[in-house]
Design an enzyme around this catalytic site. Structure first.
Site, PDB file in Angstrom:
ATOM      1  N   GLY A  12       0.830  -1.215   0.000  1.00  0.00           N
ATOM      2  CA  GLY A  12       0.000   0.000   0.000  1.00  0.00           C
ATOM      3  C   GLY A  12       0.862   1.263   0.000  1.00  0.00           C
ATOM      4  CD  GLN A  13      -1.731   6.165  -1.576  1.00  0.00           C
ATOM      5  OE1 GLN A  13      -1.144   7.166  -1.979  1.00  0.00           O
ATOM      6  NE2 GLN A  13      -2.989   6.194  -1.185  1.00  0.00           N
ATOM      7  CG  LEU A  37      -5.130  -6.944   8.023  1.00  0.00           C
ATOM      8  CD1 LEU A  37      -5.190  -5.476   7.589  1.00  0.00           C
ATOM      9  CD2 LEU A  37      -4.677  -7.013   9.476  1.00  0.00           C
ATOM     10  CB  ALA A  60      -6.922  -0.292   5.976  1.00  0.00           C
ATOM     11  CE1 TYR A  61     -13.249  -4.686   1.330  1.00  0.00           C
ATOM     12  CE2 TYR A  61     -13.754  -2.354   1.335  1.00  0.00           C
ATOM     13  CZ  TYR A  61     -13.963  -3.623   0.842  1.00  0.00           C
ATOM     14  OH  TYR A  61     -14.896  -3.817  -0.150  1.00  0.00           O
ATOM     15  CB  THR A 101     -10.235   7.540   7.437  1.00  0.00           C
ATOM     16  OG1 THR A 101     -10.821   8.394   6.453  1.00  0.00           O
ATOM     17  CG2 THR A 101     -11.362   6.719   8.039  1.00  0.00           C
ATOM     18  CE1 TYR A 125     -11.407   2.894   4.497  1.00  0.00           C
ATOM     19  CE2 TYR A 125     -12.110   5.189   4.554  1.00  0.00           C
ATOM     20  CZ  TYR A 125     -11.110   4.250   4.635  1.00  0.00           C
ATOM     21  OH  TYR A 125      -9.821   4.640   4.857  1.00  0.00           O
ATOM     22  CE  LYS A 129      -9.183   3.013   8.628  1.00  0.00           C
ATOM     23  NZ  LYS A 129      -7.982   2.116   8.548  1.00  0.00           N
TER      24      LYS A 129
HETATM   25  N1  LIG Z   1      -6.052   6.283   0.889  1.00  0.00           N
HETATM   26  C1  LIG Z   1      -6.642   7.293   1.531  1.00  0.00           C
HETATM   27  O1  LIG Z   1      -7.046   8.299   0.927  1.00  0.00           O
HETATM   28  C2  LIG Z   1      -6.781   7.262   3.025  1.00  0.00           C
HETATM   29  C3  LIG Z   1      -7.399   8.348   3.672  1.00  0.00           C
HETATM   30  C4  LIG Z   1      -7.488   8.329   5.066  1.00  0.00           C
HETATM   31  C5  LIG Z   1      -6.994   7.256   5.782  1.00  0.00           C
HETATM   32  N2  LIG Z   1      -6.427   6.200   5.118  1.00  0.00           N
HETATM   33  C6  LIG Z   1      -5.928   5.081   5.910  1.00  0.00           C
HETATM   34  O2  LIG Z   1      -4.524   5.054   5.797  1.00  0.00           O
HETATM   35  C7  LIG Z   1      -4.045   3.716   5.903  1.00  0.00           C
HETATM   36  C8  LIG Z   1      -3.123   3.403   4.750  1.00  0.00           C
HETATM   37  O3  LIG Z   1      -3.854   3.532   3.545  1.00  0.00           O
HETATM   38  P1  LIG Z   1      -3.169   3.433   2.117  1.00  0.00           P
HETATM   39  O4  LIG Z   1      -3.666   4.584   1.311  1.00  0.00           O
HETATM   40  O5  LIG Z   1      -1.699   3.191   2.274  1.00  0.00           O
HETATM   41  O6  LIG Z   1      -3.874   2.119   1.567  1.00  0.00           O
HETATM   42  P2  LIG Z   1      -3.760   1.437   0.117  1.00  0.00           P
HETATM   43  O7  LIG Z   1      -2.688   2.099  -0.687  1.00  0.00           O
HETATM   44  O8  LIG Z   1      -5.135   1.353  -0.425  1.00  0.00           O
HETATM   45  O9  LIG Z   1      -3.244  -0.002   0.473  1.00  0.00           O
HETATM   46  C9  LIG Z   1      -4.000  -0.883   1.245  1.00  0.00           C
HETATM   47  C10 LIG Z   1      -3.076  -1.958   1.730  1.00  0.00           C
HETATM   48  O10 LIG Z   1      -3.821  -2.846   2.550  1.00  0.00           O
HETATM   49  C11 LIG Z   1      -3.580  -4.160   2.113  1.00  0.00           C
HETATM   50  N3  LIG Z   1      -4.726  -5.008   2.392  1.00  0.00           N
HETATM   51  C12 LIG Z   1      -5.998  -4.879   1.938  1.00  0.00           C
HETATM   52  N4  LIG Z   1      -6.756  -5.893   2.399  1.00  0.00           N
HETATM   53  C13 LIG Z   1      -5.947  -6.669   3.159  1.00  0.00           C
HETATM   54  C14 LIG Z   1      -6.130  -7.854   3.896  1.00  0.00           C
HETATM   55  N5  LIG Z   1      -7.311  -8.492   3.936  1.00  0.00           N
HETATM   56  N6  LIG Z   1      -5.080  -8.368   4.568  1.00  0.00           N
HETATM   57  C15 LIG Z   1      -3.875  -7.776   4.523  1.00  0.00           C
HETATM   58  N7  LIG Z   1      -3.623  -6.658   3.829  1.00  0.00           N
HETATM   59  C16 LIG Z   1      -4.655  -6.108   3.157  1.00  0.00           C
HETATM   60  C17 LIG Z   1      -3.326  -4.043   0.620  1.00  0.00           C
HETATM   61  O11 LIG Z   1      -2.655  -5.184   0.173  1.00  0.00           O
HETATM   62  P3  LIG Z   1      -2.844  -5.782  -1.315  1.00  0.00           P
HETATM   63  O12 LIG Z   1      -1.804  -5.108  -2.155  1.00  0.00           O
HETATM   64  O13 LIG Z   1      -2.616  -7.246  -1.141  1.00  0.00           O
HETATM   65  O14 LIG Z   1      -4.253  -5.448  -1.754  1.00  0.00           O
HETATM   66  C18 LIG Z   1      -2.467  -2.792   0.612  1.00  0.00           C
HETATM   67  O15 LIG Z   1      -1.130  -3.095   0.962  1.00  0.00           O
HETATM   68  C19 LIG Z   1      -5.300   2.843   5.979  1.00  0.00           C
HETATM   69  O16 LIG Z   1      -5.577   2.551   7.320  1.00  0.00           O
HETATM   70  C20 LIG Z   1      -6.394   3.727   5.420  1.00  0.00           C
HETATM   71  O17 LIG Z   1      -7.663   3.367   5.928  1.00  0.00           O
HETATM   72  C21 LIG Z   1      -6.289   6.196   3.761  1.00  0.00           C
END
Ligand SMILES: NC(=O)c1ccc[n+]([C@@H]2O[C@H](COP(=O)([O-])OP(=O)(O)OC[C@H]3O[C@@H](n4cnc5c(N)ncnc54)[C@H](OP(=O)(O)O)[C@@H]3O)[C@@H](O)[C@H]2O)c1
Length: 281
Positions: A12-13, A37, A60-61, A101, A125, A129
């Protein structure tokens, strides 16, 4: 002695930025096939079996629209799993860093949200969270929950890369001008997390983290592309999940209690655009 860190998430990012910046820190990162997860008990068992000093939940999902039709799975991944991991952290004496979030808020306050403001998620979502935050804070005294918003980076799927892709395909572009928030660079969020991990006196509880300055998706798009972009309204884009119109995070606690002043989102974006150019070069 360097702390032993167990990280959930590799691709993930945020997960990739943590690994890119870890330096000499000892981080064992688990991908989804290694720790799913969706199986909270198995994830908790990994914590009990490896007994790390610090756990970071960087996975996360995150599929906001899809969550509307996968409610059970979203709650298992975003709420049950963090709760089970937090309980395991308490059992082995580990500290925990978990990410939440701005979507825990409904966006109707009319001003930026502080940590103690009332939550009221308007999509699955956000609800999943919020349940994750509560589960983590209830199960582990040494947990830091960081709420971020509009996370972007040079890796993975995000708004910056989507805008650049649409522009490169010369497709018409209209961007929502009535949703406001604070972009968060995964790079800056990762640096904050790693500083907490390295800190001799880490803090726990709930904190907001986002880059400085509020914008709309439309304003964000214009800065990304460096040119004017047509406006649209949220109502023009029917989507399964509702979005908060103004979930902007207030970061006063970050600044006063953690001593961290986030840089403007435009400066963080410039780094991302630079990174993306290097990848292309
Ligand atoms: N993106 C946003 O705009 C945003 C905004 C606010 C808060 N957040 C929070 O910030 C955190 C990081 O988000 P991000 O943007 O880095 O997320 P992301 O780029 O969407 O990546 C999600 C990660 O979670 C993994 N994942 C998904 N389902 C899984 C499962 N069942 N078991 C294990 N791993 C799983 C994915 O793995 P795969 O590659 O295998 O799918 C990926 O590595 C999260 O908690 C998110 O809720 C994000």
């Amino acid at each position: 002695v360097s702390p032993r860190i167990l990280q959930f998430g590799v691709t993930g990012q945020l997960a990739s930025e943590l690994l890119r910046q870890k330096g000499d820190l000892d981080i064992a990162a688990l991908s989804r096939p290694e720790a799913d997860l969706a199986d909270p008990a198995a994830c908790a068992d990994v914590v009990r079996g490896t007994r790390p000093d610090v756990v970071i939940i960087a996975a996360a999902y995150t599929a906001v629209d899809q969550a509307e039709s996968e409610t059970d799975l979203a709650f298992r991944i975003n709420a049950e799993a963090p709760g089970a991991i937090a309980a395991a952290c308490t059992d082995v004496g580990a500290a925990l860093i978990h990410i939440s979030t701005d979507y825990v808020f409904d966006g109707d306050k009319g001003a930026p949200y502080a940590e103690d403001d009332a939550t009221n998620p308007i999509n699955v979502y956000g609800a999943s969270k919020l349940a994750g935050e509560a589960a983590v804070l209830a199960a582990c005294d040494r947990a830091l929950v960081i709420r971020a918003s509009w996370v972007v980076s040079a890796h993975g799927k995000n708004f910056v890369k989507t805008m650049l892709r649409i522009a490169s395909e010369s497709r018409p572009l209209k961007v929502v001008a009535d949703q406001f928030g604070r972009p968060t660079s995964a790079q800056d969020l990762a640096a904050f997390i790693l500083a907490q991990v390295r800190s001799p006196s880490p803090r726990f509880g709930l904190v907001h983290f986002a880059n400085a300055g509020e914008t709309s998706w439309h304003g964000f798009a214009e800065e990304i592309l460096g040119r004017p972009v047509d406006r649209s309204a949220t109502a023009d884009w029917p989507a399964p999940a509702k979005r908060p119109l103004r979930g902007t995070l207030d970061t006063t606690r970050l600044e006063t209690q953690f001593g961290v002043t986030p840089r403007p989102w435009q400066a963080a974006l410039a780094d991302i655009l630079h990174d993306l150019k290097e990848v292309q070069a």
